[in-house]
Write an enzyme that holds these catalytic residues in place. Structure first.
Site, mmCIF file in Angstrom:
data_model
loop_
_atom_site.group_PDB
_atom_site.id
_atom_site.type_symbol
_atom_site.label_atom_id
_atom_site.label_comp_id
_atom_site.label_asym_id
_atom_site.label_seq_id
_atom_site.Cartn_x
_atom_site.Cartn_y
_atom_site.Cartn_z
ATOM 1 N N SER A 45 5.234 48.003 -1.684
ATOM 2 C CA SER A 45 4.608 46.684 -1.713
ATOM 3 C C SER A 45 3.871 46.384 -0.413
ATOM 4 O O SER A 45 3.155 45.388 -0.319
ATOM 5 C CB SER A 45 5.661 45.600 -1.969
ATOM 6 N N THR A 105 1.277 39.755 4.524
ATOM 7 C CA THR A 105 0.431 40.674 3.754
ATOM 8 C C THR A 105 1.223 41.558 2.801
ATOM 9 O O THR A 105 0.639 42.253 1.978
ATOM 10 C CB THR A 105 -0.424 41.568 4.684
ATOM 11 N N ASN A 106 2.553 41.550 2.916
ATOM 12 C CA ASN A 106 3.356 42.351 1.998
ATOM 13 C C ASN A 106 3.275 41.721 0.612
ATOM 14 O O ASN A 106 3.423 40.518 0.448
ATOM 15 C CB ASN A 106 4.808 42.433 2.479
ATOM 16 N N GLN A 107 3.050 42.530 -0.385
ATOM 17 C CA GLN A 107 2.813 42.057 -1.752
ATOM 18 C C GLN A 107 4.085 41.954 -2.596
ATOM 19 O O GLN A 107 4.018 41.654 -3.788
ATOM 20 C CB GLN A 107 1.798 42.985 -2.434
ATOM 21 N N PHE A 108 5.246 42.163 -1.988
ATOM 22 C CA PHE A 108 6.500 42.186 -2.734
ATOM 23 C C PHE A 108 6.700 40.951 -3.607
ATOM 24 O O PHE A 108 6.975 41.058 -4.805
ATOM 25 C CB PHE A 108 7.687 42.333 -1.768
#
Length: 171
Positions: free
Chosen positions: A142, A41-44
């Protein structure tokens, strides 16, 4: 849940790094996978993919790192070790910071340091009180836990392109 002492990864940099992105400390999923920003789920990787116009999130991890190297982007964390019960930055205790100035001194082409989230910015700026002409940029985290929305994050992250633009040759 008991408090555990966690340690960050080695820096992913090269001598020609122009942009250094600093997080706080890898979360549990990242530590288990031995990969920066491994939580799904991290958008980095989506955010940085938009910055470099490459589908980083869809690539295998080794290809992501190779793409960052080609784009002259480095990754590291501001915290060397810390105690933490969960992956939340708010849960970090007894943090020992990396010596960021030592790393920066080895990167002669570095023009920008970006802090991924408030905790990284707070600790990182303390480590670099005089960045010597290097731009310091605070980014919204992020992490999916930082809920301002992808589009708003993306707008702020696109500023990183300034560090990646080719420099004009000197006459």
């Amino acid at each position: 849940m008991p408090t555990v002492r966690h340690a960050s990864f080695a820096p992913h940099v090269a001598a020609d790094t122009r942009l250094l992105i600093l997080g706080s400390l890898p979360g549990a999923r990242s530590l288990a996978a031995r990969q920066y920003y491994a939580h799904p789920t991290n958008q980095f990787w989506r955010l940085l993919g938009d910055v470099v116009a490459r589908p980083l999130a869809a690539m295998p991890y080794a290809e992501r790192l190779a793409a960052l190297h080609a784009a002259k982007i480095g990754l590291w964390d501001v915290i060397r070790t810390a105690e933490r019960r969960t992956s939340s930055d708010g849960d970090i205790r007894d943090a020992e910071a990396h010596d960021l100035a030592d790393l920066v001194a080895t990167l002669p082409d570095l023009g920008m340091i970006a802090f991924n989230g408030g905790k990284a910015a707070t600790i990182g700026r303390r480590q670099l009180p005089d960045p010597g002409g290097i731009a310091l940029v605070d980014l919204p985290s992020s992490s999916a836990a930082h809920t301002i929305g992808f589009a708003a994050k993306r707008d702020r992250w696109m500023r990183l392109r300034d560090a990646l633009a080719p420099t004009a040759p000197t006459p």
